[in-house]
Design a protein around this motif. Structure first.
Motif, PDB file in Angstrom:
ATOM      1  N   VAL A  69       0.839  -1.199   0.000  1.00 41.41           N
ATOM      2  CA  VAL A  69       0.000   0.000   0.000  1.00 41.41           C
ATOM      3  C   VAL A  69       0.875   1.252   0.000  1.00 41.41           C
ATOM      4  N   GLN A 129       2.586   1.757  -3.435  1.00 44.77           N
ATOM      5  CA  GLN A 129       1.670   2.191  -4.478  1.00 44.77           C
ATOM      6  C   GLN A 129       1.246   3.646  -4.274  1.00 44.77           C
ATOM      7  N   ARG A 130       0.976   4.032  -3.046  1.00 46.70           N
ATOM      8  CA  ARG A 130       0.565   5.406  -2.782  1.00 46.70           C
ATOM      9  C   ARG A 130       1.709   6.380  -3.091  1.00 46.70           C
ATOM     10  N   GLN A 131       2.939   5.982  -2.774  1.00 40.69           N
ATOM     11  CA  GLN A 131       4.098   6.826  -3.089  1.00 40.69           C
ATOM     12  C   GLN A 131       4.277   7.011  -4.591  1.00 40.69           C
ATOM     13  N   TYR A 145      -4.021   4.831  -6.466  1.00 41.41           N
ATOM     14  CA  TYR A 145      -5.112   4.891  -5.488  1.00 41.41           C
ATOM     15  C   TYR A 145      -5.200   3.535  -4.794  1.00 41.41           C
ATOM     16  N   CYS A 146      -4.777   3.489  -3.554  1.00 43.20           N
ATOM     17  CA  CYS A 146      -4.734   2.235  -2.804  1.00 43.20           C
ATOM     18  C   CYS A 146      -4.814   2.576  -1.320  1.00 43.20           C
ATOM     19  N   ASN A 147      -5.606   1.824  -0.568  1.00 42.13           N
ATOM     20  CA  ASN A 147      -5.824   2.135   0.848  1.00 42.13           C
ATOM     21  C   ASN A 147      -5.534   0.925   1.739  1.00 42.13           C
TER      22      ASN A 147
END
Length: 330
Positions: free
Chosen positions: A75, A78-80, A84-86
């Motif tokens: 997560v 991917q966010r870095q 869009y991932c939570n």
């Protein structure tokens, strides 16, 4: 060529759930997911049917703290990188999907989803016919070549062409007169469909090395990864293991009836990456094979990538990792 791999497919479009870090499958997987979103209307118009495209998100469940730590790293990565991932806490998972087993949290990719592979194949066939594709019922057994370039393919009949694309799935390496070994082997996948318990809302979840996907009045559960040659039958022990894994993810499925089971063959490669691109040893020969468990996800975008490569245009950077000669560089 549509082999028996797509028949076993669930049609999951899950590049963010299944792929992490700098895996080259992530870039092409994201493009593959977007291909169906972009082309949905055109494909449905030409085929006269829905693709069954659902993009409501997919969870990857952590069933223990070690899995939670691993998924949290994915997560964060991917966010870095702008995706869009939570990360969902155990309480958030339970609130959103109370029918799932108790978890240590979950990765949630809101843009991941699924498509009905049977409807997709029919839509792609219809679109091909619109574009003038001629389909011939034959079993191709080998290539024809002369003077360092391909001249066609052979089966019950001989077909002459200045360009040949090998897209024979798990059978790609079995063709005669290949200029080099094609490192593709069959990987059997068994799946089951379960009766959908009353009141269970739509969802798609990974967990315990398996996945669940609601589709209509069924829940699809899969899938095994077996090196069993070209055998495509189902086996009672594997079907039982898939059902048990489904119940660990969703306890309500423990007593659910298995309504059907089936199997298909994925085209696997040693590094689990597809083989896409031009054959350096034989002019006019191209490959689109070895897609493994990502065949449906990558089907549309592979056609786009090949079109760009054949025209000498720029394409996805990650495609370099899929070059055909990487296993037998001679």
């Amino acid at each position: 060529t549509f082999g028996q791999g797509w028949q076993a497919a669930s049609g999951l479009l899950a590049p963010q759930v299944e792929t992490g870090g700098n895996n080259p499958l992530l870039e092409i997987g994201l493009a593959g997911r977007e291909y169906y979103v972009t082309h949905r209307e055109a494909l449905e118009d030409v085929s006269g049917t829905t693709l069954g495209l659902e993009v409501g998100g997919i969870t990857n469940l952590a069933l223990n703290e070690a899995q939670a730590d691993h998924l949290k790293e994915i997560v964060a990565w991917q966010r870095q990188h702008g995706l869009y991932c939570n990360w969902l806490s155990p309480e958030e998972v339970e609130t959103q999907w109370p029918w799932l087993a108790r978890t240590a949290g979950a990765l949630f990719a809101p843009a991941d989803g699924s498509v009905d592979p049977n409807r997709l194949v029919q839509a792609l066939i219809a679109d091909g016919e619109r574009l003038g594709v001629k389909r011939v019922a034959d079993r191709i057994t080998g290539l024809k070549a002369e003077g360092g370039r391909v001249t066609g393919a052979t089966g019950a009949n001989e077909y002459r062409s200045e360009m040949v694309l090998i897209a024979a799935g798990a059978w790609s390496g079995r063709l005669e007169s290949l200029p080099r070994p094609v490192s593709v082997e069959p990987v059997r996948g068994q799946m089951i469909a379960l009766e959908r318990p009353e009141g269970l809302e739509d969802f798609a979840s990974f967990g315990d090395d398996h996945y669940l996907l609601t589709r209509g009045d069924e829940i699809l559960a899969g899938a095994s990864m077996e090196h069993a040659g070209f055998a495509v039958g189902v086996t009672e022990d594997v079907i039982a293991r898939i059902h048990q894994a489904a119940a660990r993810i969703c306890p309500a499925l423990g007593d659910a009836k298995v309504t059907r089971s089936w199997a298909g063959l994925r085209p696997g490669t040693p590094d689990s990456l597809p083989i896409i691109g031009k054959e350096p040893l034989l002019e006019g020969l191209w490959y689109a094979t070895g897609h493994g468990r990502n065949g449906v996800l990558l089907a549309g975008i592979t056609g786009v990538v090949l079109q760009q490569m054949m025209a000498g245009e720029a394409t996805l950077e990650s495609v370099q990792a899929f070059r055909p000669e990487r296993f037998w560089n001679r």
